[in-house]
Design an enzyme around this catalytic site. Structure first.
Site, PDB file in Angstrom:
ATOM      1  CG  HIS A  10      -3.858  -3.542   6.433  1.00 20.68           C
ATOM      2  ND1 HIS A  10      -5.004  -4.071   6.325  1.00 20.68           N
ATOM      3  CD2 HIS A  10      -2.988  -4.732   6.811  1.00 20.68           C
ATOM      4  CE1 HIS A  10      -5.036  -5.086   6.392  1.00 20.68           C
ATOM      5  NE2 HIS A  10      -3.808  -5.482   6.940  1.00 20.68           N
ATOM      6  NE  ARG A  11      -4.457  -7.523   3.962  1.00 21.03           N
ATOM      7  CZ  ARG A  11      -5.412  -8.320   4.222  1.00 21.03           C
ATOM      8  NH1 ARG A  11      -6.278  -8.416   3.171  1.00 21.03           N
ATOM      9  NH2 ARG A  11      -5.602  -8.889   5.262  1.00 21.03           N
ATOM     10  CD  GLU A  37       0.545  -5.906   6.026  1.00 22.84           C
ATOM     11  OE1 GLU A  37       0.670  -7.068   6.528  1.00 22.84           O
ATOM     12  OE2 GLU A  37      -0.380  -5.195   5.345  1.00 22.84           O
ATOM     13  CG  ASP A  39       0.040  -9.604   3.828  1.00 19.96           C
ATOM     14  OD1 ASP A  39       0.226  -9.872   4.904  1.00 19.96           O
ATOM     15  OD2 ASP A  39      -0.894  -8.606   3.187  1.00 19.96           O
ATOM     16  CG  HIS A  52      -3.772 -11.180   3.440  1.00 17.66           C
ATOM     17  ND1 HIS A  52      -4.806 -12.299   3.361  1.00 17.66           N
ATOM     18  CD2 HIS A  52      -3.345 -10.735   4.402  1.00 17.66           C
ATOM     19  CE1 HIS A  52      -5.003 -12.247   4.842  1.00 17.66           C
ATOM     20  NE2 HIS A  52      -4.077 -11.400   5.314  1.00 17.66           N
ATOM     21  CD  GLU A 105       0.822 -10.996   7.866  1.00 13.84           C
ATOM     22  OE1 GLU A 105       0.105 -11.697   8.340  1.00 13.84           O
ATOM     23  OE2 GLU A 105       0.338  -9.351   8.024  1.00 13.84           O
ATOM     24  CE  LYS A 107      -0.963 -13.821   5.516  1.00 13.12           C
ATOM     25  NZ  LYS A 107      -1.699 -13.187   6.842  1.00 13.12           N
ATOM     26  CG  ASP A 220      -7.931  -1.500   5.465  1.00 12.01           C
ATOM     27  OD1 ASP A 220      -6.683  -2.101   5.671  1.00 12.01           O
ATOM     28  OD2 ASP A 220      -8.700  -2.227   6.530  1.00 12.01           O
TER      29      ASP A 220
END
Length: 227
Positions: A10-11, A37, A39, A52, A105, A107, A220
């Protein structure tokens, strides 16, 4: 246990390295993760940048709106451990060096055409999945290029997840661990739609979601929360 489940950084590795940075992403990839992943937002000068929030305040040493800063201003900031805010192209370059699926993703609206153009130019349709909480963005990406895989992000539990996915012409759903249930997973899989959940940050919680049969589990802490 569902053996085909994959862990998703995640990120990059938000809990272990500065989020949405090349350092964090490569850290997770070097641990062996097969999915990451990130953003994206659009800068003032129409560059896709990996961050993000819609401001730089939380994750950098600067302040201000991403949309009101040009890429030179954004790149001058420290995103943690002397890392820069990456251009999306820098992350896409990693697809040539590592074997993984990149979840992008979106945003903010207005990114769609530029994002699709980058995917088309690099011929990486099979390596990326575009997702957003704004399902109109998801649908627009699919309308521009039907070959690009997409997913609907949702925090909540839809009455009918398949209807939601199909309304956006998507290929799957990305849903919070707080709301996902077995019935949703089974319904989506019955219609050949993928299910991603986010985020599991304790290893002992993994079995709940592997037993559900989800396809991807976000975390994370990729060095600690492992299958």
């Amino acid at each position: 246990m569902y053996t085909d489940t994959l862990m998703l950084g995640h990120r990059g590795a938000k809990g272990e390295r500065p989020e949405n940075t090349i350092d964090g992403i490569t850290y997770a990839l070097n641990l062996g993760l097969k999915a990451i992943e990130i953003d994206i937002h659009l800068s003032l000068d129409n560059r896709l940048v990996v961050i993000h929030d819609d401001t730089v305040d939380r994750t950098t040493n600067g302040s201000g709106s991403v949309a009101k800063m040009d890429s030179e201003q954004l790149r001058a900031l420290d995103a943690g451990n002397s890392e820069k805010i990456p251009f999306l192209e820098e992350v896409l370059d990693l697809l040539d060096q590592y074997s993984f699926t990149l979840f992008i993703e979106v945003k903010s609206s207005g990114c769609e055409k530029l994002l699709v153009k980058l995917i088309q130019e690099r011929e990486i349709h099979h390596k990326v999945i575009v997702k957003s909480f704004n399902h109109r963005i998801v649908k627009k990406v699919k309308e521009i290029d039907a070959k690009i895989r997409t997913a609907c992000l949702v925090y909540g539990l839809p009455v009918n997840a398949v209807n939601m996915i199909e309304n956006a012409r998507a290929d799957g759903i990305s849903i919070s661990v707080a709301t996902v249930d077995q019935a949703l997973v089974e319904l989506c899989h019955h219609h050949n739609y993928k299910v991603t959940v986010w985020n599991v940050n304790k290893k002992e919680d993994l079995s709940v979601y592997t037993q559900m049969g989800v396809d991807y589990i976000g975390t994370d802490f990729p060095s600690k929360v492992t299958l």
